[in-house]
Design a protein around this motif. Structure first.
Motif, PDB file in Angstrom:
ATOM      1  N   UNK A  51       3.501 -20.133  47.906  1.00 36.56           N
ATOM      2  CA  UNK A  51       2.651 -18.990  47.545  1.00 36.56           C
ATOM      3  C   UNK A  51       3.517 -17.730  47.616  1.00 36.56           C
ATOM      4  N   UNK A  52       3.702 -17.073  46.484  1.00 32.68           N
ATOM      5  CA  UNK A  52       4.478 -15.836  46.384  1.00 32.68           C
ATOM      6  C   UNK A  52       3.528 -14.640  46.388  1.00 32.68           C
ATOM      7  N   UNK A  53       3.897 -13.587  47.089  1.00 32.74           N
ATOM      8  CA  UNK A  53       3.091 -12.360  47.078  1.00 32.74           C
ATOM      9  C   UNK A  53       3.962 -11.155  47.401  1.00 32.74           C
ATOM     10  N   UNK A  54       3.447  -9.986  47.075  1.00 34.41           N
ATOM     11  CA  UNK A  54       4.106  -8.736  47.422  1.00 34.41           C
ATOM     12  C   UNK A  54       3.413  -8.103  48.617  1.00 34.41           C
ATOM     13  N   UNK A  55       3.746  -6.847  48.888  1.00 35.66           N
ATOM     14  CA  UNK A  55       3.117  -6.150  50.022  1.00 35.66           C
ATOM     15  C   UNK A  55       1.639  -5.900  49.762  1.00 35.66           C
TER      16      UNK A  55
END
Length: 134
Positions: A31-35
């Motif tokens: 699972x990729x995510x940003x801030x």
């Protein structure tokens, strides 16, 4: 005596190689995510973790199913994201066999169902993991 020792050693080496080849198959859920994350992004994370850690708990313990959360706003996360050509929140379910990766981008499915049809999201995620475990 030397021959017997050498033969025993070679048999042991071959057996260890065969066992490691048999156990070198696993599924990696990424699972990729940003801030900053929207409600759908948080739902994807929440329900992905539920599926992995509840439905595949025994396989997580044995290493057959692995979960990685990657924050693409960090230097380490950015390197991984570049490898997958990820620029925003994404969900990958990858099969690994003998060091070879089969990538499956489930991002669209995640955004389509994670909030509006959680049951469908979980079902499709479980299905993909099970398919890759075969």
């Amino acid at each position: 005596m030397k021959r017997l020792f050498l033969l025993s050693f070679l048999c042991l080496f071959a057996a260890v190689g065969w066992v490691s080849a048999q156990t070198n198959k696993y599924v990696e859920v990424m699972y990729f995510h940003g801030k900053q994350r929207c409600l759908t992004c948080r739902a994807i994370e929440k329900y992905t973790k539920e599926v992995v850690y509840n439905d595949f708990a025994k396989l997580v313990k044995s290493g057959k199913v692995r979960y990685k959360e990657i924050d693409i706003s960090t230097p380490e996360g950015e390197k991984i994201a570049d490898k997958y050509h990820v620029t925003w929140s994404s969900l990958y379910v990858n099969g690994w066999t003998n060091g070879k990766e089969t990538r499956n981008d489930l991002t669209r499915m995640g955004f389509k169902y994670a909030r509006s049809n959680t049951k469908q999201f979980k079902s499709e995620l479980k299905g993909k993991i099970n398919q890759l475990l075969k």
